[in-house]
Motif scaffolding. Structure first.
Motif, PDB file in Angstrom:
ATOM      1  N   UNK A 166     -17.390  -0.162   0.716  1.00  0.00           N
ATOM      2  CA  UNK A 166     -17.534   0.892  -0.284  1.00  0.00           C
ATOM      3  C   UNK A 166     -16.318   0.875  -1.191  1.00  0.00           C
ATOM      4  N   UNK A 167     -16.553   0.774  -2.489  1.00  0.00           N
ATOM      5  CA  UNK A 167     -15.476   0.725  -3.477  1.00  0.00           C
ATOM      6  C   UNK A 167     -15.594   1.911  -4.426  1.00  0.00           C
ATOM      7  N   UNK A 168     -14.555   2.735  -4.453  1.00  0.00           N
ATOM      8  CA  UNK A 168     -14.459   3.756  -5.485  1.00  0.00           C
ATOM      9  C   UNK A 168     -13.547   3.225  -6.587  1.00  0.00           C
ATOM     10  N   UNK A 169     -14.114   2.953  -7.758  1.00  0.00           N
ATOM     11  CA  UNK A 169     -13.407   2.497  -8.958  1.00  0.00           C
ATOM     12  C   UNK A 169     -12.242   1.543  -8.651  1.00  0.00           C
ATOM     13  N   UNK A 170     -12.537   0.547  -7.820  1.00  0.00           N
ATOM     14  CA  UNK A 170     -11.558  -0.490  -7.494  1.00  0.00           C
ATOM     15  C   UNK A 170     -11.821  -1.752  -8.300  1.00  0.00           C
ATOM     16  N   UNK A 171     -10.793  -2.594  -8.444  1.00  0.00           N
ATOM     17  CA  UNK A 171     -10.945  -3.835  -9.189  1.00  0.00           C
ATOM     18  C   UNK A 171     -11.792  -4.830  -8.400  1.00  0.00           C
ATOM     19  N   UNK A 172     -12.880  -5.312  -8.965  1.00  0.00           N
ATOM     20  CA  UNK A 172     -13.726  -6.265  -8.252  1.00  0.00           C
ATOM     21  C   UNK A 172     -13.082  -7.650  -8.134  1.00  0.00           C
ATOM     22  N   UNK A 173     -13.497  -8.378  -7.122  1.00  0.00           N
ATOM     23  CA  UNK A 173     -13.178  -9.798  -7.007  1.00  0.00           C
ATOM     24  C   UNK A 173     -13.993 -10.538  -8.063  1.00  0.00           C
ATOM     25  N   UNK A 174     -13.353 -11.462  -8.772  1.00  0.00           N
ATOM     26  CA  UNK A 174     -14.026 -12.170  -9.851  1.00  0.00           C
ATOM     27  C   UNK A 174     -14.446 -13.593  -9.478  1.00  0.00           C
ATOM     28  N   UNK A 175     -13.951 -14.097  -8.372  1.00  0.00           N
ATOM     29  CA  UNK A 175     -14.243 -15.463  -7.960  1.00  0.00           C
ATOM     30  C   UNK A 175     -15.609 -15.501  -7.267  1.00  0.00           C
ATOM     31  N   UNK A 176     -16.583 -16.080  -7.922  1.00  0.00           N
ATOM     32  CA  UNK A 176     -17.932 -16.123  -7.376  1.00  0.00           C
ATOM     33  C   UNK A 176     -17.967 -16.890  -6.058  1.00  0.00           C
ATOM     34  N   UNK A 177     -17.171 -17.930  -5.948  1.00  0.00           N
ATOM     35  CA  UNK A 177     -17.153 -18.708  -4.707  1.00  0.00           C
ATOM     36  C   UNK A 177     -16.660 -17.864  -3.541  1.00  0.00           C
TER      37      UNK A 177
ATOM     38  N   UNK B 102     -21.542  10.969  -5.050  1.00  0.00           N
ATOM     39  CA  UNK B 102     -21.075   9.668  -4.570  1.00  0.00           C
ATOM     40  C   UNK B 102     -20.867   9.686  -3.061  1.00  0.00           C
ATOM     41  N   UNK B 103     -20.282  10.761  -2.569  1.00  0.00           N
ATOM     42  CA  UNK B 103     -20.003  10.849  -1.134  1.00  0.00           C
ATOM     43  C   UNK B 103     -21.295  10.833  -0.321  1.00  0.00           C
ATOM     44  N   UNK B 104     -22.321  11.511  -0.812  1.00  0.00           N
ATOM     45  CA  UNK B 104     -23.603  11.509  -0.108  1.00  0.00           C
ATOM     46  C   UNK B 104     -24.160  10.088  -0.018  1.00  0.00           C
ATOM     47  N   UNK B 105     -24.040   9.336  -1.111  1.00  0.00           N
ATOM     48  CA  UNK B 105     -24.477   7.938  -1.097  1.00  0.00           C
ATOM     49  C   UNK B 105     -23.644   7.118  -0.112  1.00  0.00           C
ATOM     50  N   UNK B 106     -22.332   7.370  -0.102  1.00  0.00           N
ATOM     51  CA  UNK B 106     -21.439   6.610   0.776  1.00  0.00           C
ATOM     52  C   UNK B 106     -21.768   6.848   2.242  1.00  0.00           C
ATOM     53  N   UNK B 107     -21.971   8.100   2.619  1.00  0.00           N
ATOM     54  CA  UNK B 107     -22.280   8.417   4.015  1.00  0.00           C
ATOM     55  C   UNK B 107     -23.622   7.815   4.421  1.00  0.00           C
ATOM     56  N   UNK B 108     -24.612   7.916   3.547  1.00  0.00           N
ATOM     57  CA  UNK B 108     -25.919   7.329   3.859  1.00  0.00           C
ATOM     58  C   UNK B 108     -25.807   5.820   4.035  1.00  0.00           C
ATOM     59  N   UNK B 109     -25.037   5.182   3.166  1.00  0.00           N
ATOM     60  CA  UNK B 109     -24.819   3.733   3.243  1.00  0.00           C
ATOM     61  C   UNK B 109     -24.132   3.360   4.549  1.00  0.00           C
TER      62      UNK B 109
ATOM     63  N   UNK C 250     -23.497  -6.017   2.368  1.00  0.00           N
ATOM     64  CA  UNK C 250     -23.659  -5.438   1.034  1.00  0.00           C
ATOM     65  C   UNK C 250     -22.452  -4.608   0.604  1.00  0.00           C
ATOM     66  N   UNK C 251     -22.354  -4.395  -0.698  1.00  0.00           N
ATOM     67  CA  UNK C 251     -21.272  -3.617  -1.294  1.00  0.00           C
ATOM     68  C   UNK C 251     -21.865  -2.430  -2.049  1.00  0.00           C
ATOM     69  N   UNK C 252     -21.233  -1.281  -1.899  1.00  0.00           N
ATOM     70  CA  UNK C 252     -21.600  -0.075  -2.628  1.00  0.00           C
ATOM     71  C   UNK C 252     -20.431   0.305  -3.524  1.00  0.00           C
ATOM     72  N   UNK C 253     -20.681   0.434  -4.825  1.00  0.00           N
ATOM     73  CA  UNK C 253     -19.600   0.724  -5.758  1.00  0.00           C
ATOM     74  C   UNK C 253     -19.846   1.978  -6.575  1.00  0.00           C
ATOM     75  N   UNK C 254     -18.783   2.764  -6.757  1.00  0.00           N
ATOM     76  CA  UNK C 254     -18.819   3.953  -7.599  1.00  0.00           C
ATOM     77  C   UNK C 254     -17.820   3.765  -8.735  1.00  0.00           C
ATOM     78  N   UNK C 255     -18.296   3.910  -9.962  1.00  0.00           N
ATOM     79  CA  UNK C 255     -17.437   3.673 -11.113  1.00  0.00           C
ATOM     80  C   UNK C 255     -17.594   4.787 -12.141  1.00  0.00           C
TER      81      UNK C 255
END
Length: 282
Positions: free
Chosen positions: A190-201, A267-274, A209-214
């Motif tokens: 779970x990422x709250x407005x964090x910088x994503x990894x850009x390297x596809x490899x 967002x928190x409700x989504x995070x807990x469900x995830x 899976x990843x859950x992101x809030x921006x």
């Protein structure tokens, strides 16, 4: 101006994290953060936290060896019954302060006490109450040390552990990097407005899976950055669910004057469900 200069160098590259195991904080992400710190408008979104003292009784400080041979620590909320389920919580740039302990306790309670919640101390006991101080601590924390703590936490919980991660801002980026480090033990990030990894490899090595809030008003991790993250995750063949809010960077931090209670609640409700789904708990 002094605070701005400190912030500008906040995410400057101080050393490579490439080691024998999966490395964190890819250079592209660090470079991007360094660029964001050059923006006064982005720096201004990090207001000094309001005073707060944690008064909970459930958590306890724990120590464990990091992979650099030094001791590391965290604040642990232990599952009520023996469990191999762990949630690693990653702090904002202020350090493992009382707000993070409070948020970790809330996560622990809302997961029914069925998951061990470990808030990792990425600053080795240091916390900041104003932005200039936080910048200095961040500058003094080698990137290799961040990786050693994350690797140490993985070894500490053992090979049978199933691990999810969650973090905000600085910790939001670390949450994803921790997921990469945790390999097949990773069950979700779970990422709250964090910088994503850009390297596809590198993203191709994710095992969950990843859950992101921006935030749409974010001056740094803006909608364009989020769109690129979606594109890269799709190219990597990985699952990403994104929720965006008409809010500012740091909207989920109750100590920040721009705190948005409605966006945070949703967002928190989504995070807990995830997290419940990924851990397989009710």
């Amino acid at each position: 101006m002094k605070k701005l200069l400190l912030a500008i160098t906040l995410f400057a590259v101080t050393g490579s994290l490439h080691a024998q195991t999966a490395s964190c904080c890819h250079s592209d992400a660090i470079t991007e953060f360094a660029g964001l710190a050059n923006s006064g408008s982005f720096v201004m979104q990090h207001a000094n936290p309001l005073p707060y003292t944690y008064a909970g009784a459930e958590g306890q400080t724990v120590t464990f060896p990091a992979t650099d041979g030094k001791e590391a620590s965290g604040f642990l909320f232990k599952a009520k019954s023996p469990s191999n389920l762990y949630l690693f919580v990653y702090q904002e740039w202020w350090g493992l302060n009382d707000y993070i302990k409070k948020e970790s306790e809330k996560l622990y309670n809302d997961l029914g006490g069925k998951v061990n919640v470990l808030a990792l101390d990425m600053y080795d006991g240091k916390t900041a109450t104003e932005s200039g101080e936080a910048a200095k601590i961040m500058q003094a924390t080698p990137r290799a040390r961040l990786q050693a703590i994350m690797e140490g936490a993985l070894k500490h919980v053992g090979p049978a552990a199933k691990i999810a991660t969650l973090g905000w801002c600085f910790g939001g980026g670390l949450s994803l990097q921790s997921g990469l480090i945790n390999g097949r033990q990773n069950v979700g990030d779970v990422m709250y407005y964090g910088m994503p990894e850009k390297d596809v490899e590198k993203l191709k090595t994710l095992h969950a899976p990843v859950l992101g809030f921006f935030a749409n008003k974010d001056k740094g991790i803006n909608p364009q950055v989020v769109a690129e993250f979606k594109k890269n995750m799709a190219a990597a063949g990985k699952s990403l669910t994104v929720y965006t809010y008409d809010a500012d960077h740091g909207f989920a931090n109750p100590s920040n004057p721009i705190y948005d209670s409605n966006a945070t609640r949703e967002a928190y409700a989504h995070a807990i469900a995830f997290l419940k789904k990924q851990f397989g708990v009710k």
